[in-house]
Design an enzyme around this catalytic site. Structure first.
Site, mmCIF file in Angstrom:
data_model
loop_
_atom_site.group_PDB
_atom_site.id
_atom_site.type_symbol
_atom_site.label_atom_id
_atom_site.label_comp_id
_atom_site.label_asym_id
_atom_site.label_seq_id
_atom_site.Cartn_x
_atom_site.Cartn_y
_atom_site.Cartn_z
ATOM 1 N N GLU A 1 -4.437 -3.536 -2.902
ATOM 2 C CA GLU A 1 -4.283 -4.914 -3.401
ATOM 3 C C GLU A 1 -4.659 -5.962 -2.351
ATOM 4 O OE1 GLU A 1 -0.323 -5.854 -4.794
ATOM 5 O OE2 GLU A 1 -0.918 -7.865 -5.426
ATOM 6 N N LYS B 1 -6.374 -3.407 -7.142
ATOM 7 C CA LYS B 1 -5.551 -4.462 -7.753
ATOM 8 C C LYS B 1 -5.959 -5.813 -7.167
ATOM 9 C CE LYS B 1 -0.728 -5.895 -8.379
ATOM 10 N NZ LYS B 1 0.602 -5.425 -8.744
HETATM 11 P P1 13P Z 1 2.278 -10.969 -9.820
HETATM 12 O O1 13P Z 1 1.612 -10.431 -11.064
HETATM 13 O O2 13P Z 1 3.549 -11.699 -10.077
HETATM 14 O O3 13P Z 1 1.306 -11.698 -8.940
HETATM 15 O O4 13P Z 1 2.759 -9.700 -8.991
HETATM 16 C C1 13P Z 1 1.958 -8.609 -8.910
HETATM 17 C C2 13P Z 1 2.213 -7.938 -7.625
HETATM 18 O O5 13P Z 1 2.552 -6.791 -7.592
HETATM 19 C C3 13P Z 1 2.030 -8.712 -6.392
HETATM 20 O O6 13P Z 1 2.015 -7.859 -5.293
#
Ligand code: 13P
Length: 325
Positions: free
Chosen positions: A175, A217
């Site tokens: 991510e 992600k």
């Molecule tokens: P949000 O969808 O609230 O941005 O959170 C996703 C997430 O896992 C952030 O690390």
């Protein structure tokens, strides 16, 4: 098909998506306080129990990402959270980073920590039932950011995390979040996201991470929340898919977006609009936190009599996102 590829595919296919319920103790406590709930370990547990006992959750949710605290807690029925998720046909994930800390010499930028001892922690989470993991790097857009050193340091750490997870048998959710904070344009977000994703795949290649055993992600390509001009849903969908096409190899099985603070309905509209573009080489799905659970938390507010209404709110958003796919 490798075991990692099988898990990654399960996470992103059949129109299901991932639910991020892995807020750190600090973040979860602040969210509970905001709705008038005392931020105790027990209240954090109860709230997470509300989420994972939502009826028919497995029809639209393939995996739930948990925080370390929740991973060791139990539901009222005595099952641990990972055991319960397995019982209902949902994969259990674990957030393994230990948070974004100030980057040395860069006051406006952060570096995500958590590599020390990660090999041993991965082994322990696998023993407790985890099948996938998450690590979030944050990239800030500003007048002088992101700096090359913040980008390189964060993506290098993400790639080392991904390698350790795969070695230990966990699918890493990778991510790299370009934040929505600021007044920047859609085009600037696109430039930064392109640069970040390009560097990310260079680092993953260097660390010999198997791309068919990860889930990416990313953020959607949007304008900053403070921007005067907000793009249309179609503009966001197009810019996001074009950016991903330019940077993400087809061997990645799936891309699961974070919601990043977008209004829940808007995040769902963006996801839906992307599916209508030309055939894509990867599955495109959701790994939302706030856009899935925000309305449920608002409905609940710690009131036992609102338990059902809160679960209905979560269900409604989970079903809407699955339908958008
Ligand atoms: P949000 O969808 O609230 O941005 O959170 C996703 C997430 O896992 C952030 O690390």
């Amino acid at each position: 098909m490798s075991a990692l590829n099988k898990i990654a595919r399960t996470l992103v296919s059949n129109r299901r998506g991932i639910l991020a319920a892995d807020e750190s103790i600090g973040t979860m406590s602040a969210r509970l306080e905001k709705v008038g709930v005392e931020p105790t370990a027990e209240n954090r547990r109860v709230y997470r129990e509300l989420i994972v006992t939502t009826p028919r959750l497995a029809e639209s949710i393939s995996g739930v990402i948990l925080a370390d605290e929740t991973f060791h807690q139990k539901l009222s029925n005595g099952r641990t959270f990972p055991e319960h998720l397995e019982d209902i046909g949902i994969l259990a994930g674990i957030k393994v980073d230990t948070g974004a800390k100030p980057l040395a010499g860069a006051p406006d930028e952060k570096i995500t920590e958590g590599l020390d001892g990660l090999r041993e922690r991965v082994a322990e989470y696998v023993r407790l039932g985890a099948t996938f993991a998450k690590w979030r790097a944050v990239i800030t857009i500003g007048d002088n950011t992101p700096s090359p050193r913040a980008v390189r340091a964060n993506l290098h750490a993400l790639a080392r995390y991904a390698g350790l997870c795969q070695e230990g048998g966990l699918v890493p959710i990778v991510e790299p979040e370009v934040l929505m904070d600021g007044a920047h344009s859609l085009e600037r977000c696109r430039q930064v996201s392109t640069a970040v994703l390009t560097s990310l795949f260079e680092e993953l290649d260097l660390m010999q991470v198997e791309l068919d055993g990860i889930v990416l992600k990313p953020n959607m390509v949007v304008a900053g929340t403070g921007g005067a001009e907000q793009p249309t849903v179609a503009d966001v969908a197009r810019a996001t898919v074009e950016t991903l096409r330019e940077t993400v190899p087809a061997s990645v099985p799936g891309i699961a977006f974070l919601s990043g603070g977008q209004h829940p309905e808007v995040a769902t509209q963006h996801l839906g609009a992307m599916q209508n573009l030309d055939p894509l080489p990867w599955e495109l799905t959701y790994s939302f936190g706030r856009a899935l659970v925000g309305p449920a938390l608002e409905a609940w507010r710690g009131d036992e009599s609102k338990w059902g209404a809160a679960q209905d709110a979560l269900s409604e958003h989970a079903v809407a996102n699955a339908a958008a796919r």
